[in-house]
Design a protein around this motif. Sequence first.
Motif, mmCIF file in Angstrom:
data_model
loop_
_atom_site.group_PDB
_atom_site.id
_atom_site.type_symbol
_atom_site.label_atom_id
_atom_site.label_comp_id
_atom_site.label_asym_id
_atom_site.label_seq_id
_atom_site.Cartn_x
_atom_site.Cartn_y
_atom_site.Cartn_z
ATOM 1 N N HIS A 213 -6.577 -3.646 -3.522
ATOM 2 C CA HIS A 213 -5.771 -3.629 -4.750
ATOM 3 C C HIS A 213 -4.419 -4.298 -4.524
ATOM 4 N N THR A 214 -3.819 -4.035 -3.363
ATOM 5 C CA THR A 214 -2.516 -4.628 -3.052
ATOM 6 C C THR A 214 -2.614 -6.144 -2.925
ATOM 7 N N LEU A 215 -3.647 -6.622 -2.229
ATOM 8 C CA LEU A 215 -3.805 -8.067 -2.025
ATOM 9 C C LEU A 215 -4.121 -8.797 -3.320
ATOM 10 N N LEU A 216 -4.817 -8.122 -4.236
ATOM 11 C CA LEU A 216 -5.178 -8.744 -5.517
ATOM 12 C C LEU A 216 -4.152 -8.466 -6.611
ATOM 13 N N GLY A 217 -3.082 -7.773 -6.258
ATOM 14 C CA GLY A 217 -2.071 -7.415 -7.249
ATOM 15 C C GLY A 217 -1.300 -8.616 -7.763
ATOM 16 N N PRO A 218 -0.567 -8.421 -8.871
ATOM 17 C CA PRO A 218 0.157 -9.547 -9.480
ATOM 18 C C PRO A 218 1.354 -10.028 -8.663
ATOM 19 N N SER A 219 1.935 -9.146 -7.840
ATOM 20 C CA SER A 219 3.129 -9.526 -7.087
ATOM 21 C C SER A 219 2.728 -10.035 -5.700
ATOM 22 N N PRO A 220 3.079 -11.271 -5.351
ATOM 23 C CA PRO A 220 2.770 -11.780 -4.013
ATOM 24 C C PRO A 220 3.563 -11.028 -2.955
ATOM 25 N N LEU A 221 2.913 -10.741 -1.838
ATOM 26 C CA LEU A 221 3.559 -10.005 -0.760
ATOM 27 C C LEU A 221 4.022 -10.970 0.318
ATOM 28 N N GLY A 222 5.320 -10.991 0.547
ATOM 29 C CA GLY A 222 5.881 -11.831 1.584
ATOM 30 C C GLY A 222 6.518 -10.995 2.670
ATOM 31 N N ALA A 223 7.147 -11.673 3.626
ATOM 32 C CA ALA A 223 7.774 -10.965 4.742
ATOM 33 C C ALA A 223 8.891 -10.043 4.262
ATOM 34 N N ALA A 224 9.617 -10.455 3.209
ATOM 35 C CA ALA A 224 10.721 -9.639 2.711
ATOM 36 C C ALA A 224 10.218 -8.313 2.146
ATOM 37 N N GLN A 225 9.028 -8.341 1.515
ATOM 38 C CA GLN A 225 8.478 -7.121 0.931
ATOM 39 C C GLN A 225 7.856 -6.218 2.000
ATOM 40 N N LEU A 226 7.244 -6.802 3.013
ATOM 41 C CA LEU A 226 6.534 -6.011 4.017
ATOM 42 C C LEU A 226 7.413 -5.602 5.195
ATOM 43 N N PHE A 227 8.507 -6.313 5.427
ATOM 44 C CA PHE A 227 9.370 -6.009 6.573
ATOM 45 C C PHE A 227 10.832 -5.925 6.127
ATOM 46 N N PRO A 228 11.174 -4.857 5.376
ATOM 47 C CA PRO A 228 12.554 -4.726 4.886
ATOM 48 C C PRO A 228 13.539 -4.282 5.957
ATOM 49 N N GLY A 229 13.073 -3.961 7.156
ATOM 50 C CA GLY A 229 13.972 -3.536 8.224
ATOM 51 C C GLY A 229 13.260 -2.608 9.181
ATOM 52 N N ALA A 230 13.949 -2.261 10.277
ATOM 53 C CA ALA A 230 13.339 -1.409 11.298
ATOM 54 C C ALA A 230 13.228 0.042 10.843
ATOM 55 N N TRP A 231 14.277 0.573 10.204
ATOM 56 C CA TRP A 231 14.275 1.980 9.805
ATOM 57 C C TRP A 231 13.143 2.315 8.843
ATOM 58 N N PRO A 232 12.882 1.509 7.792
ATOM 59 C CA PRO A 232 11.738 1.826 6.928
ATOM 60 C C PRO A 232 10.423 1.875 7.690
#
Length: 317
Positions: A213-232
């Motif tokens: 569902h995530t891969l087929l979702g309307p919003s493309p997933l990039g590095a900024a969305q998947l890697f917002p920082g170390a703490w998250p």
Amino acid sequence: MNKSAPSSSSSTSAGATPAAVQAWLLLGMLVWGVNVSAVKVLTGFFEALPLAALRMAVACVALSAILLWRRGGVPVFGMRRLAALAGCGFLMVYANQILFALGLQRSTATNGALIMALSPLVSALMAALVFREALTARRLCGVALGFAGVAAVVLSHPGASLSHAGLGDLLLALSVVSFAVGGVGVQRLARQIDPLSMSWGIYVMGTAMLVLHTLLGPSPLGAAQLFPGAWPWVLVLFSGVAATAAGNLIWNRAISVIGVARTAVFLYWVPVFGVAVAALLLGEVLSWWHLFGFAAVMSGTWLGTRPAAAAVPKPAP
């Protein structure tokens, strides 16, 4: 949280004492309570769907490693069991996690912990509807008290009938219902599959749905969305490994040693820890409405899940 039926205690409880298991179980409830606040923080870094997929993917990796270590291989299921596992995975992982993350985005960790306290009560109602367990006056009183407590928390927000916060509370309640409905399938599957293999199958199937569902979702997933920082990502690993994978193993281990009834009592500690952590770490303010809601939910859950008293046999004449 996958609450599976116990396997034979003679093989699973070797080397474990009830006191030690209960100590581990209390620690597991603390982790689950902290997890509510952890997911609330994560909703500020990730969108709901990618967050649910990431957490469950981490849990699947951990469960797969444990399964390979304990079983030495991956279990093989027939088509009927695969279909049943897929249904449980849809309800208990896919739908539950999406509703949980969306609800926490719109509500608070405090409300989330309180609403999750309805889980044992909703599960008891599902058992009554599906397995024809008696709905006694005491259980119906528990239902009324529990939902009154949730209503008090929801309506404490100004204009919350279907406002931003009110909608979040509704989604959180639906996540509890989704998990409870899936639990009906788990109770049936537990008669055929061991708890570890069943938990692994449910999480793999549900996580596959989330990732697709995530891969087929309307919003493309990039590095900024998947890697917002170390703490998250520290919180993602905590939520996936400690709260989901390890928490389920502790839960199933406790069931095998002290039984379902005594294990279920420890669920009452989840909202206690959850509300306390939300107040201490997130600075969420507690009101009298929260205290009233907490008391009503806990009282209703206790009434609704107490086993019926056994009839006292009459002496023979």
